[in-house]
Design a protein around this motif. Sequence first.
Motif, mmCIF file in Angstrom:
data_model
loop_
_atom_site.group_PDB
_atom_site.id
_atom_site.type_symbol
_atom_site.label_atom_id
_atom_site.label_comp_id
_atom_site.label_asym_id
_atom_site.label_seq_id
_atom_site.Cartn_x
_atom_site.Cartn_y
_atom_site.Cartn_z
ATOM 1 N N LEU A 7 13.916 80.446 -6.032
ATOM 2 C CA LEU A 7 14.927 81.495 -5.946
ATOM 3 C C LEU A 7 14.394 82.710 -5.193
ATOM 4 O O LEU A 7 15.088 83.288 -4.347
ATOM 5 C CB LEU A 7 15.383 81.899 -7.345
ATOM 6 C CG LEU A 7 16.424 83.020 -7.426
ATOM 7 C CD1 LEU A 7 17.681 82.661 -6.631
ATOM 8 C CD2 LEU A 7 16.773 83.311 -8.881
ATOM 9 N N TYR A 8 13.150 83.064 -5.473
ATOM 10 C CA TYR A 8 12.534 84.182 -4.755
ATOM 11 C C TYR A 8 12.459 83.876 -3.259
ATOM 12 O O TYR A 8 12.783 84.722 -2.415
ATOM 13 C CB TYR A 8 11.147 84.468 -5.324
ATOM 14 C CG TYR A 8 10.397 85.547 -4.570
ATOM 15 C CD1 TYR A 8 10.864 86.857 -4.557
ATOM 16 C CD2 TYR A 8 9.240 85.252 -3.862
ATOM 17 C CE1 TYR A 8 10.186 87.842 -3.859
ATOM 18 C CE2 TYR A 8 8.560 86.222 -3.161
ATOM 19 C CZ TYR A 8 9.039 87.522 -3.162
ATOM 20 O OH TYR A 8 8.379 88.495 -2.457
ATOM 21 N N ASP A 9 12.060 82.653 -2.942
ATOM 22 C CA ASP A 9 11.970 82.256 -1.534
ATOM 23 C C ASP A 9 13.335 82.307 -0.872
ATOM 24 O O ASP A 9 13.466 82.786 0.268
ATOM 25 C CB ASP A 9 11.393 80.846 -1.430
ATOM 26 C CG ASP A 9 11.288 80.374 0.007
ATOM 27 O OD1 ASP A 9 10.412 80.886 0.724
ATOM 28 O OD2 ASP A 9 12.099 79.516 0.418
ATOM 29 N N TYR A 10 14.367 81.848 -1.570
ATOM 30 C CA TYR A 10 15.715 81.858 -1.011
ATOM 31 C C TYR A 10 16.156 83.284 -0.701
ATOM 32 O O TYR A 10 16.686 83.568 0.393
ATOM 33 C CB TYR A 10 16.691 81.197 -1.986
ATOM 34 C CG TYR A 10 18.078 81.013 -1.417
ATOM 35 C CD1 TYR A 10 18.398 79.871 -0.683
ATOM 36 C CD2 TYR A 10 19.067 81.972 -1.598
ATOM 37 C CE1 TYR A 10 19.670 79.691 -0.146
ATOM 38 C CE2 TYR A 10 20.339 81.804 -1.073
ATOM 39 C CZ TYR A 10 20.630 80.667 -0.351
ATOM 40 O OH TYR A 10 21.893 80.501 0.180
ATOM 41 N N ARG A 11 15.914 84.185 -1.635
ATOM 42 C CA ARG A 11 16.335 85.574 -1.419
ATOM 43 C C ARG A 11 15.539 86.217 -0.287
ATOM 44 O O ARG A 11 16.090 87.026 0.474
ATOM 45 C CB ARG A 11 16.200 86.368 -2.715
ATOM 46 C CG ARG A 11 17.209 85.933 -3.763
ATOM 47 C CD ARG A 11 17.204 86.817 -4.989
ATOM 48 N NE ARG A 11 18.232 86.392 -5.920
ATOM 49 C CZ ARG A 11 18.440 86.960 -7.107
ATOM 50 N NH1 ARG A 11 17.682 87.988 -7.483
ATOM 51 N NH2 ARG A 11 19.397 86.522 -7.898
ATOM 52 N N CYS A 12 14.275 85.861 -0.172
ATOM 53 C CA CYS A 12 13.480 86.363 0.954
ATOM 54 C C CYS A 12 14.058 85.888 2.278
ATOM 55 O O CYS A 12 14.135 86.652 3.253
ATOM 56 C CB CYS A 12 12.029 85.911 0.829
ATOM 57 S SG CYS A 12 11.065 86.774 -0.433
ATOM 58 N N ARG A 13 14.469 84.632 2.315
ATOM 59 C CA ARG A 13 15.020 84.078 3.548
ATOM 60 C C ARG A 13 16.357 84.737 3.901
ATOM 61 O O ARG A 13 16.637 85.008 5.078
ATOM 62 C CB ARG A 13 15.186 82.561 3.423
ATOM 63 C CG ARG A 13 13.855 81.811 3.418
ATOM 64 C CD ARG A 13 14.056 80.337 3.095
ATOM 65 N NE ARG A 13 12.791 79.647 3.006
ATOM 66 C CZ ARG A 13 12.248 78.932 3.984
ATOM 67 N NH1 ARG A 13 12.873 78.840 5.154
ATOM 68 N NH2 ARG A 13 11.105 78.318 3.810
ATOM 69 N N VAL A 14 17.171 84.976 2.891
ATOM 70 C CA VAL A 14 18.442 85.665 3.136
ATOM 71 C C VAL A 14 18.185 87.073 3.670
ATOM 72 O O VAL A 14 18.779 87.501 4.672
ATOM 73 C CB VAL A 14 19.285 85.723 1.852
ATOM 74 C CG1 VAL A 14 20.482 86.658 2.029
ATOM 75 C CG2 VAL A 14 19.764 84.326 1.466
ATOM 76 N N ALA A 15 17.286 87.810 3.004
ATOM 77 C CA ALA A 15 16.977 89.169 3.444
ATOM 78 C C ALA A 15 16.430 89.181 4.866
ATOM 79 O O ALA A 15 16.776 90.051 5.677
ATOM 80 C CB ALA A 15 15.985 89.814 2.484
ATOM 81 N N THR A 16 15.592 88.196 5.190
ATOM 82 C CA THR A 16 15.032 88.113 6.541
ATOM 83 C C THR A 16 16.120 87.861 7.577
ATOM 84 O O THR A 16 16.106 88.450 8.668
ATOM 85 C CB THR A 16 13.974 87.002 6.614
ATOM 86 O OG1 THR A 16 12.884 87.339 5.751
ATOM 87 C CG2 THR A 16 13.448 86.836 8.033
ATOM 88 N N SER A 17 17.078 87.012 7.253
ATOM 89 C CA SER A 17 18.145 86.717 8.209
ATOM 90 C C SER A 17 18.991 87.954 8.488
ATOM 91 O O SER A 17 19.393 88.197 9.640
ATOM 92 C CB SER A 17 19.019 85.564 7.708
ATOM 93 O OG SER A 17 19.759 85.927 6.569
ATOM 94 N N TYR A 18 19.236 88.759 7.456
ATOM 95 C CA TYR A 18 19.995 89.997 7.672
ATOM 96 C C TYR A 18 19.160 91.026 8.434
ATOM 97 O O TYR A 18 19.693 91.761 9.277
ATOM 98 C CB TYR A 18 20.479 90.570 6.341
ATOM 99 C CG TYR A 18 21.742 89.915 5.857
ATOM 100 C CD1 TYR A 18 22.988 90.420 6.203
ATOM 101 C CD2 TYR A 18 21.701 88.772 5.060
ATOM 102 C CE1 TYR A 18 24.158 89.810 5.776
ATOM 103 C CE2 TYR A 18 22.863 88.157 4.633
ATOM 104 C CZ TYR A 18 24.090 88.682 4.988
ATOM 105 O OH TYR A 18 25.247 88.062 4.571
ATOM 106 N N HIS A 19 17.869 91.085 8.170
ATOM 107 C CA HIS A 19 17.005 92.001 8.905
ATOM 108 C C HIS A 19 16.975 91.625 10.381
ATOM 109 O O HIS A 19 17.088 92.510 11.263
ATOM 110 C CB HIS A 19 15.597 91.967 8.324
ATOM 111 C CG HIS A 19 14.618 92.835 9.054
ATOM 112 N ND1 HIS A 19 14.622 94.214 8.978
ATOM 113 C CD2 HIS A 19 13.600 92.521 9.911
ATOM 114 C CE1 HIS A 19 13.668 94.703 9.735
ATOM 115 N NE2 HIS A 19 13.035 93.707 10.311
ATOM 116 N N LYS A 20 16.858 90.339 10.682
ATOM 117 C CA LYS A 20 16.853 89.880 12.074
ATOM 118 C C LYS A 20 18.183 90.194 12.749
ATOM 119 O O LYS A 20 18.219 90.607 13.911
ATOM 120 C CB LYS A 20 16.556 88.382 12.125
ATOM 121 C CG LYS A 20 15.112 88.036 11.822
ATOM 122 C CD LYS A 20 14.921 86.572 11.487
ATOM 123 C CE LYS A 20 15.354 85.649 12.594
ATOM 124 N NZ LYS A 20 15.114 84.221 12.242
#
Length: 214
Positions: A7-20
Motif C-alpha cells: 500500500l505504501y508503494d502504491y501511494r508512492c507511485r501515485v504521488a510520483t505520477s502526479y509530481h511528474k
Amino acid sequence: MSHYLDLYDYRCRVATSYHKRNQALLASEDPALTLQRFRKERDNLFASHPQSALDEEQKREFQGLRYFPYNPALRFTVTVNTNVASESQHMTLSEQESLNMTTVGQVSLIVDGQPVTLSLYWLDIYGGGLFLPFRDATCPQESYGGGRYLFDTIKGSTPVPIPNETGWKRMILDFNYAYNPSCAYNPRWICPLAPAENTLTVAIAAGEMKFFNV
C-alpha cells in the motif's frame, strides 16, 4: 503484513505520477501528451500492482480504464475563496468506519456558459488532506453514479500548481484528471462520495468514465 508495504508503494507511485504531471505542465510540455503518459501509468498500476483497486479476476480481463477524450476547455485557473463558513460534515462509510470533513474554501468557474461553485474540503483524519469530490450530469450514464474525485491529497493526487506562484490560494483544476473512487470498481471498497453541495447540473465530460471490465 506485506500488504502495508504494498500500500505504501502504491501511494508512492501515485504521488510520483502526479509530481511528474505537475512538473511537465509547469515546464509547458504538451498537455495532451502529458495526459496520455499519465493515463498509461495509471492503467499499468491498475493492471499489475498488488494494491490495485481491481481484484485478481478483474486484472486478468483488464484492458484499460475508459476515459473521455482530452478537453482543454475543462481546465480552469481558479482562486480559492477561504471566506466561507467552516462547516463540518460527518460521513458514515460503514458500520465500522466514518469520516469527518470540513469545508475550507470554494472555487467558482464557468462550464458551458453555466456558473459552477465547488466546495473544497479538509479530511479530518490523521495528517489531514485536501479533498475535492464532485458529481455532475454525466452520472450515472457515462461516469460513476457516486461521482468522481479531482484530487485527494492524502492518497497522493493533487491539483495543478500555478507557474511561478507559491501557496495554493490559486490553482489549476483540470477535469481531464477527474477519476473514480475505488468503490466504482468493486464492492470491497468503501469511499466518501460527493456531498449535495458539490452535485452539479452541468456535464463534466472529461476524465475517467464509468468502469466496465471488457
